[in-house]
Design an enzyme around this catalytic site. Structure first.
Site, mmCIF file in Angstrom:
data_model
loop_
_atom_site.group_PDB
_atom_site.id
_atom_site.type_symbol
_atom_site.label_atom_id
_atom_site.label_comp_id
_atom_site.label_asym_id
_atom_site.label_seq_id
_atom_site.Cartn_x
_atom_site.Cartn_y
_atom_site.Cartn_z
ATOM 1 N N SER A 145 -6.455 0.393 4.641
ATOM 2 C CA SER A 145 -5.167 -0.188 4.253
ATOM 3 C C SER A 145 -4.426 -0.662 5.492
ATOM 4 O O SER A 145 -4.381 0.045 6.501
ATOM 5 C CB SER A 145 -4.294 0.850 3.539
ATOM 6 O OG SER A 145 -4.476 0.826 2.146
ATOM 7 N N ALA B 154 -6.255 0.208 0.293
ATOM 8 C CA ALA B 154 -7.358 1.152 0.107
ATOM 9 C C ALA B 154 -7.502 1.604 -1.343
ATOM 10 O O ALA B 154 -8.615 1.880 -1.808
ATOM 11 C CB ALA B 154 -7.180 2.364 1.009
ATOM 12 N N THR B 155 -6.405 1.697 -2.085
ATOM 13 C CA THR B 155 -6.511 2.099 -3.489
ATOM 14 C C THR B 155 -7.370 1.110 -4.266
ATOM 15 O O THR B 155 -8.290 1.501 -4.994
ATOM 16 C CB THR B 155 -5.113 2.213 -4.126
ATOM 17 O OG1 THR B 155 -4.428 3.322 -3.555
ATOM 18 C CG2 THR B 155 -5.221 2.427 -5.629
ATOM 19 N N HIS C 270 -1.135 -1.008 5.961
ATOM 20 C CA HIS C 270 0.119 -0.342 6.293
ATOM 21 C C HIS C 270 -0.066 1.031 6.919
ATOM 22 O O HIS C 270 0.902 1.647 7.364
ATOM 23 C CB HIS C 270 1.018 -0.242 5.050
ATOM 24 C CG HIS C 270 0.604 0.796 4.059
ATOM 25 N ND1 HIS C 270 1.255 2.016 3.933
ATOM 26 C CD2 HIS C 270 -0.378 0.805 3.128
ATOM 27 C CE1 HIS C 270 0.703 2.717 2.975
ATOM 28 N NE2 HIS C 270 -0.295 2.015 2.473
ATOM 29 N N THR D 232 -5.443 -15.245 -5.406
ATOM 30 C CA THR D 232 -4.984 -16.037 -4.274
ATOM 31 C C THR D 232 -4.864 -15.160 -3.035
ATOM 32 O O THR D 232 -4.266 -14.082 -3.072
ATOM 33 C CB THR D 232 -3.615 -16.669 -4.588
ATOM 34 O OG1 THR D 232 -3.739 -17.496 -5.751
ATOM 35 C CG2 THR D 232 -3.123 -17.495 -3.405
ATOM 36 N N CYS E 218 1.471 10.157 -2.479
ATOM 37 C CA CYS E 218 1.161 9.979 -3.898
ATOM 38 C C CYS E 218 1.489 11.219 -4.710
ATOM 39 O O CYS E 218 1.527 11.174 -5.939
ATOM 40 C CB CYS E 218 -0.319 9.617 -4.076
ATOM 41 S SG CYS E 218 -1.457 10.952 -3.664
#
Length: 393
Positions: A205, A77-78, A207, A244, A330
């Protein structure tokens, strides 16, 4: 006891990250061993990998109510937030264009705001109410025909507030502004339909929903794709994001999205029961505890509490068999009170006495009860020490 002789840790920090689901891991392993080809390669292993990436992308799209062609695979997501927000502006953009940010959002969005200001772009702040909800009237006043993008976290990562994204989209589109939604904490917890909600871009995201770390996705509404510019350049795997494609991670993300979609309703029901159990236990053991934000305006998975007389950081650090936090991962290195809590009017003292519990539907009630009991026992011990120290002054 856990393997290796280490003590089992009761995990109450599922907003920071989640355990990879066994089915997700099983789906990933073949693409680390037998089918390890590069999805961009023309040979048979490349074709197998490419087919797996395509199927996984379909699963991501289904979770979001989107078409697979509108999904851009990212590292999380970042990166998705950065592509969506930075990609709305050219390097030579200057005033009068502006962008709107919510002050309680994740730093991966707020930091983009700082980067835009350094470029000379005007950034504006949305008003937030004491319950954590964005003030729609204030947003309407801040929007104008020079507003290029507004961004909001659908579910706040510290207090769980569910923001009115459909109403925000309407306000934005009325003046020709785009809406970006950070759905890292919403995916797998809320039913998402990007078309119905009229979102322009949306980030998730892996995770955060029992998938692997290092992979995520960005939904881009097809009609606005040409308005976005890439922020990195390379082999051209995606128009907006080169690099990739990590087949095993993408397969894991796809499987996690498939499972999340299947378990959405049952997960909400079970975690609601877990939350009620946790609140009852804490209220009984720690009189005076308070919930930050509106407990009825958020997801049941996130429980942010003020524990009077206890410093949240000290409590978290002193627990060796329970994992929880004082807020977003964070911010873990910061000694300052949570900017999310202070933005909704929580005092610095109460913010420093707050902890965040993030629940998972798969958690057993016995583990939850044991974990909460240990938290309460340790919190009471720390509070008693503070009282004793004050009595000796």
């Amino acid at each position: 006891m856990a393997t290796g002789g280490t003590m089992k840790v009761i995990y109450l920090d599922n907003c920071a990250t989640t355990r990879v689901d066994d089915e997700v891991l099983d789906a990933m392993l073949p693409y680390l061993k037998e089918d390890f080809g590069n999805p961009s390669s023309p040979h048979v292993l490349g074709k197998r990998a490419r087919r797996a990436v395509g199927q996984a992308t379909e699963s991501v799209a289904e979770l979001l109510g989107a078409d697979a062609e509108s999904i851009v695979l990212t590292s999380g997501a970042t990166e998705s937030n950065n592509i969506a927000l930075l990609g709305m502006f050219a390097h030579d953009d200057r005033a009068p264009v502006n962008a709107l940010f919510c002050p309680t959002d994740h730093k991966s969005s707020l930091s983009v705001g700082r980067a835009l200001r350094h470029r000379g772009i005007e950034t504006r702040t949305m008003g937030v109410r004491p319950d954590g909800l964005v003030d729609l009237g204030h947003v309407a006043d801040r929007l104008d025909f020079h507003s290029r993008v507004a961004t909001i976290a659908w579910v706040n990562s510290e207090i769980g507030t569910i923001q009115p994204v459909s109403e925000l989209a309407t306000l934005c589109h009325d003046v020709g502004c785009l809406l970006h939604v950070d759905a890292a904490q919403a995916a797998g917890r809320l039913r998402i339909d990007v078309t119905e909600a009229a979102m322009d871009t949306l980030a998730i995201s892996g995770h955060k929903l029992h998938g692997p770390k290092g992979v995520g996705a960005l939904y881009v509404r097809p009609e606005i794709r040409r308005r976005l510019r890439p922020t990195t350049f390379g082999g051209g795997q995606f128009e907006l994001r080169s690099g990739t494609i990590p087949t095993h991670l993408v397969v894991g993300l796809g499987k996690a999205c498939e499972l999340a979609r299947r378990r959405l309703d049952s997960g909400w029901k079970r975690v609601t029961q877990l939350r009620a159990t946790a609140l009852d236990l804490i209220a009984t053991r720690l009189p005076g505890v308070r919930v930050n934000g509106d407990p009825h305006a958020g997801v049941p998975h996130i429980l942010n509490l003020v524990l009077p007389g206890v410093r949240g950081e000290s409590l978290v650090a002193s627990l060796h068999s329970v994992a929880l936090s004082t807020g977003s991962a964070c911010n873990s290195a910061s000694q300052e009170p949570s900017y999310v809590l202070t933005a909704i009017g929580v005092s610095a003292e109460d913010a420093n006495s707050s902890i965040r519990i993030c629940l998972d539907p798969a958690m057993g009630f016995e583990d939850l009860v044991r974990g909460i009991e240990m938290v309460c026992e340790r919190a009471q011990g720390l509070a008693d020490v503070v009282v004793a120290m004050q009595g000796t002054r």
